[in-house]
Design a protein around this motif. Structure first.
Motif, mmCIF file in Angstrom:
data_model
loop_
_atom_site.group_PDB
_atom_site.id
_atom_site.type_symbol
_atom_site.label_atom_id
_atom_site.label_comp_id
_atom_site.label_asym_id
_atom_site.label_seq_id
_atom_site.Cartn_x
_atom_site.Cartn_y
_atom_site.Cartn_z
ATOM 1 N N UNK A 22 0.834 -1.198 0.000
ATOM 2 C CA UNK A 22 0.000 0.000 0.000
ATOM 3 C C UNK A 22 0.874 1.255 0.000
ATOM 4 N N UNK A 23 1.906 1.216 0.819
ATOM 5 C CA UNK A 23 2.850 2.344 0.878
ATOM 6 C C UNK A 23 3.560 2.500 -0.454
ATOM 7 N N UNK A 24 4.052 1.370 -0.984
ATOM 8 C CA UNK A 24 4.822 1.393 -2.231
ATOM 9 C C UNK A 24 3.997 1.956 -3.384
ATOM 10 N N UNK A 47 -3.669 4.062 5.298
ATOM 11 C CA UNK A 47 -4.310 3.201 6.293
ATOM 12 C C UNK A 47 -3.394 2.094 6.823
ATOM 13 N N UNK A 48 -2.156 2.475 7.151
ATOM 14 C CA UNK A 48 -1.260 1.552 7.856
ATOM 15 C C UNK A 48 -0.672 2.304 9.041
ATOM 16 N N UNK A 49 -0.022 1.590 9.939
ATOM 17 C CA UNK A 49 0.558 2.227 11.124
ATOM 18 C C UNK A 49 1.845 2.962 10.772
ATOM 19 N N UNK A 50 2.208 3.910 11.624
ATOM 20 C CA UNK A 50 3.465 4.639 11.428
ATOM 21 C C UNK A 50 4.650 3.690 11.490
ATOM 22 N N UNK A 51 4.574 2.690 12.362
ATOM 23 C CA UNK A 51 5.680 1.730 12.491
ATOM 24 C C UNK A 51 5.847 0.922 11.205
ATOM 25 N N UNK A 56 9.107 -0.114 6.443
ATOM 26 C CA UNK A 56 9.192 -0.093 4.980
ATOM 27 C C UNK A 56 10.479 0.605 4.542
ATOM 28 N N UNK A 57 10.797 1.716 5.194
ATOM 29 C CA UNK A 57 12.034 2.435 4.876
ATOM 30 C C UNK A 57 13.250 1.552 5.136
#
Length: 287
Positions: A22-24, A47-51, A56-57
């Motif tokens: 989702x982030x990607x 809609x995912x957590x900060x962690x 991901x990074x």
């Protein structure tokens, strides 16, 4: 990391978890906005957590989310159109008060510039200028304000200073035609980088001149050409280039050179004051 971050994301997409995908996908489709989001805001947006964003990074090989964000910002700085810059800045400003937000950002850029500027390159630049046969200064578009400022004060200290300025590439090369060994050219450019400036600096390099680049990043095309690179942080305020930190760096360069030329500078101003008095340059107030 040497690869473009978007290329890395695309090549590793199959290995990501559902949340990471989702982030990607958001970054790939809206990298201009993602580059200026905090980890928390990016997480909420998809809609995912900060962690999950932080992990991901790390998955991409970055030492934390700020490092990934920096890579994104450097990658896009020369890609954003004026319209995209306005949209991004509007998203960043939101409902915040503009005056303190812009001024705090400028102050942060100066702080980061002070931390990251290479002091050896700064000292070598000062030495090169002092020993130069001729000094050429080049900046186009918004960077012309900086080149003009630098040229104004250098003309007080040196006899052979050329501030190249034109909207025509052919005229630009006419102004630096005779540059060569023993000369110094100072090129100033920030995103979106000027092709005219880059080509002129490459010409100067090929002719044997010492090339100094004042720019924002090691990824800048000026940094690839320059013998000495002075990096100053710039930022976007709408479509406007924030050049407060670069101006502060230019000012420091002027002061450093002037301290080495103090006797000549004192003589110049003494002559000017005599001329001003003799020709009554300054009008006297009515009595």
């Amino acid at each position: 990391m040497t690869k473009d971050i978007l290329t890395v994301i695309q090549s590793e997409m199959s290995t990501f978890s559902k949340g990471q995908k989702l982030i990607a996908n958001y970054i790939l489709n809206s990298y201009d906005k993602a580059a200026f989001m905090t980890a928390s805001k990016l997480g909420k947006t998809v809609n995912v957590s900060e962690s999950t964003v932080v992990r991901f990074a790390a998955e991409l090989g970055y030492d934390g989310y700020p490092a990934m964000q920096k890579a994104l910002q450097e990658m896009i700085r020369n890609k954003l159109t004026a319209v995209q810059r306005i949209e991004v800045s509007n998203d960043r400003i939101g409902n915040h008060e503009i005056l303190p937000m812009v001024m705090h950002a400028d102050a942060e850029n100066i702080r980061m510039t002070l931390e990251e500027v290479d002091r050896r390159d700064f000292d070598h630049t000062v030495s090169a200028i002092l020993s130069a046969r001729k000094v050429y200064i080049l900046g186009v578009r918004s960077a012309f304000a900086l080149s003009s400022f630098l040229g104004f004060y250098f003309n007080m200290m040196f006899e052979n200073v050329v501030v190249a300025h034109t909207n025509s590439s052919s005229e630009l090369f006419e102004q630096i035609l005779r540059i060569g060994e023993g000369d110094v050219i100072i090129g100033i450019s920030f995103p979106r980088y000027s092709k005219r400036t880059v080509k002129a600096m490459q010409y100067a390099k090929d002719r044997g001149a010492t090339v100094v680049g004042i720019t924002d990043s090691g990824a800048s095309p000026l940094a690839e050409i320059a013998d000495h690179t002075l990096m100053a942080k710039s930022d976007m305020a709408s479509f406007v280039d924030s050049l407060v930190a670069p101006l502060s760096l230019v000012n420091a360069l002027i002061v450093a050179v002037s301290r080495k030329k103090s006797e000549e500078l004192s003589g110049t101003f003494s002559k000017l004051e005599k001329i001003w008095d003799e020709y009554e340059v300054y009008e006297k107030t009515d009595e």
